[in-house]
Enzyme design. Structure first.
Site, PDB file in Angstrom:
ATOM      1  N   LYS A 160       1.049  -1.744   0.533  1.00  0.00           N
ATOM      2  CA  LYS A 160       0.440  -0.114  -0.476  1.00  0.00           C
ATOM      3  C   LYS A 160       0.974   1.036   0.317  1.00  0.00           C
ATOM      4  O   LYS A 160       1.860   1.193   0.505  1.00  0.00           O
ATOM      5  CB  LYS A 160      -1.056   0.037   0.857  1.00  0.00           C
ATOM      6  CG  LYS A 160      -1.841   1.465   1.477  1.00  0.00           C
ATOM      7  CD  LYS A 160      -2.487   0.705   2.702  1.00  0.00           C
ATOM      8  CE  LYS A 160      -3.598   1.346   2.684  1.00  0.00           C
ATOM      9  NZ  LYS A 160      -4.316   1.919   4.118  1.00  0.00           N
ATOM     10  N   SER A 162     -10.027   1.813   3.238  1.00  0.00           N
ATOM     11  CA  SER A 162      -8.893   2.787   2.756  1.00  0.00           C
ATOM     12  C   SER A 162      -7.711   1.701   1.765  1.00  0.00           C
ATOM     13  O   SER A 162      -7.159   2.461   0.346  1.00  0.00           O
ATOM     14  CB  SER A 162      -8.241   3.405   3.243  1.00  0.00           C
ATOM     15  OG  SER A 162      -7.202   3.152   4.350  1.00  0.00           O
ATOM     16  N   SER A 182      -9.749  -0.443   7.761  1.00  0.00           N
ATOM     17  CA  SER A 182      -8.514  -0.186   6.565  1.00  0.00           C
ATOM     18  C   SER A 182      -8.228  -1.558   5.636  1.00  0.00           C
ATOM     19  O   SER A 182      -7.523  -1.576   4.656  1.00  0.00           O
ATOM     20  CB  SER A 182      -7.880   0.781   5.898  1.00  0.00           C
ATOM     21  OG  SER A 182      -8.379   1.713   6.338  1.00  0.00           O
TER      22      SER A 182
HETATM   23  N1  GLN Z   1     -12.996   3.581   6.766  1.00  0.00           N
HETATM   24  C1  GLN Z   1     -12.015   4.378   8.229  1.00  0.00           C
HETATM   25  C2  GLN Z   1     -11.869   5.987   8.097  1.00  0.00           C
HETATM   26  O1  GLN Z   1     -12.156   6.354   7.133  1.00  0.00           O
HETATM   27  C3  GLN Z   1     -11.057   3.573   7.979  1.00  0.00           C
HETATM   28  C4  GLN Z   1      -9.873   3.587   8.019  1.00  0.00           C
HETATM   29  C5  GLN Z   1      -8.503   3.123   7.818  1.00  0.00           C
HETATM   30  O2  GLN Z   1      -8.015   1.743   8.308  1.00  0.00           O
HETATM   31  N2  GLN Z   1      -7.338   3.766   7.635  1.00  0.00           N
HETATM   32  O3  GLN Z   1     -11.504   5.889   8.773  1.00  0.00           O
END
Ligand code: GLN
Length: 489
Positions: free
Chosen positions: A77, A152, A176
């Site tokens: 990532k 994400s 994420s």
């Molecule tokens: N969807 C969550 C957010 O928008 C998780 C993001 C993540 O785990 N980096 O914060």
């Protein structure tokens, strides 16, 4: 013809001379090119990967592999530092920033013989649940190209889903890794806070962030975790606890289950939250399949019981207060001077320069979160929001300890619904936040959690089951997951 099932099977094929690391790399670079429309990779290191594969093939010519991840083709990532390679967090803010050092996980992967194939698309600074916040466009779900990948770590999930690499590493602050794993039908694990070093991971919310793994099998996730976990002098929050032999335990658990019938496999005592499984936002078909799976688990000898968890409605607000506060601090370094894009505007003073640089460099969602975080930390509102949220976090931890004094694991849906259409929620950030209801809780309390791909919705999309165990009990998390994958099949 190269085909990938598990790392173990790949290694056997290598040792039997049925394939080579070079063949594996060429297979994946071709697959990435053929699936370029998915937008999973921001950059592919083809020449470099082929060269490394040749070295690995030469080093293993006598038959001995160079390490536990010899030739394993991995994607990173775009928030994980890789020396000499571009690192952008899918943001215009970082432009062509080149990392001058390796993250600890990158070092460990390379030392174990892995081949890094490329850099994967994600939501900007890991903020989002659909990969639509990337400055480089959304990632398409390989099961249905009109649907989001989740986020994400969307690129990392789709890369494993579509067979573009064997393993991906992502980061998980509030889901994420697990949420896109759920949307894409792959395994996604977020270990305990402090199990894996965060050194070289671009920070979003430091008391929540944890690197996680995408794979097609639980066995592979166990092996990779074993390699990348453990103490690190560069991260003071990482645990000194020794890393356990996860892969061996999962493999032996599997062989017991396969050879002597499932009755000899360990029986677990699990809880699920009534408030989670009967939540109004939960898709009825997801609820029905999980309830029916619970019956199969009980028939297989596990204890699965409903319990009350009246804090569930507070987890999303608590998560968004605390993570935006931490983000507003972490992202202050991108000011056009220390890091990041600097405006071309001339004749402006220093404050105007910061403002213009940050306004131009950050996308809408990142700006929203910096503003929200700054607000909850501001003098008049600090106690009402930040202090309160910390208190809720403490309550959640106490309640969690109490649950694990009685139960081995907790199960829940990973996400309330399957992957949605691209654009469907773009105008409604609150709705997007609320869908994180099941995934943010493990990050708030630091426990490990996994999403395993057990189900297919009547709409044709995959979805997973989330399992959680007590902090640093990755061993039982992985063993239970492997057992449940078998139960389903
Ligand atoms: N969807 C969550 C957010 O928008 C998780 C993001 C993540 O785990 N980096 O914060």
């Amino acid at each position: 013809m190269f085909g990938f099932t598990t790392i173990k099977a790949f290694h056997t094929a290598l040792q039997n001379g049925q394939t080579t690391c070079v063949e594996a790399v060429l297979f994946y670079t071709k697959a990435i090119a053929e699936h370029a429309h998915l937008n999973a990779f921001l950059e592919v290191y083809e020449t470099e990967a082929v060269e490394r594969a040749m070295q690995l093939d030469a080093a293993a010519a006598s038959g001995a592999l160079t390490g536990p991840l010899h030739g394993v083709v991995v994607g990173l990532k775009d928030v994980i530092a890789h020396k000499g390679h571009t690192l952008t967090a899918s943001s215009k803010m970082l432009g062509n920033f080149e990392s001058v050092y390796n993250a600890t996980v990158t070092e460990k992967l390379l030392a174990a013989g892995a081949i890094i194939i490329g850099r994967q698309n994600c939501d900007e600074f890991a903020m989002g649940s659909s990969n639509e916040n990337s400055a480089f466009g959304p990632v398409l779900n390989a099961a249905d190209n009109n649907k989001v990948s989740g986020g994400s770590s969307g690129g990392s999930a789709v890369a494993v889903q579509a067979g573009l690499c064997m393993i991906s590493l992502g980061s998980d602050t509030g889901g994420s890794v697990r949420q896109p794993a759920d949307f894409c039908g792959v395994v996604g694990i977020k270990p305990s806070y402090g199990r894996i070093s965060r050194y070289g991971l671009i920070a979003y919310a430091s008391s929540f962030d944890q690197i996680g793994i995408f794979s097609t099998t639980v066995e592979d996730a166990a092996l990779v975790l074993e390699v990348i976990a453990g103490a690190d002098e560069y991260d003071s929050t990482v645990s000194q606890r020794p890393v356990e032999p996860y892969s061996q335990a999962v493999a032996s658990g599997m062989s017991i289950a396969a050879s002597e019938s499932d009755s000899s496999a360990k029986k677990y005592k699990l809880a699920y939250f009534k408030e989670a499984l009967y939540h109004p936002s939960l898709d009825p078909a997801i609820q029905a399949q999980i309830l029916s799976f619970i019956q199969s688990m009980q028939a297989a000898g596990h204890t699965v019981e409903p319990i009350d968890f009246n804090l569930l409605e507070y987890v999303v607000p608590t998560y968004y207060v605390l993570t935006t506060a931490e983000a507003s601090s972490n992202l202050s370094r991108y000011d056009g001077v220390r890091f990041g894009h600097r405006t071309n505007k001339e004749g402006i003073d220093l404050t105007e320069m910061y403002k213009a640089s940050r306004s131009e460099g950050f996308g809408e969602e990142v700006k929203r979160r910096i503003l929200l975080g700054t607000f909850v930390l501001s003098e008049g509102f600090f106690d009402a929001y930040f202090t309160k949220a910390q208190q809720v976090r403490q309550l959640l931890k106490q309640r969690t300890d109490a649950i694990f004094s009685e139960y081995d694991a907790i199960l829940s849906p990973t996400v309330p619904a399957t992957a949605f259409a691209i654009g469907a929620k773009s105008d409604d950030p609150i709705e997007m936040f609320l869908a994180d209801i099941y995934t943010v809780y493990p990050n708030l309390v630091g426990i490990p959690a996994i999403s395993i791909p057990l189900f297919t919705h009547p709409n044709g999309m995959p979805f997973g089951l989330q399992l959680m165990t007590r902090s640093f009990d990755e061993m039982n998390l992985l063993q239970l997951s492997a057992q449940l994958m078998k139960l389903k099949s």
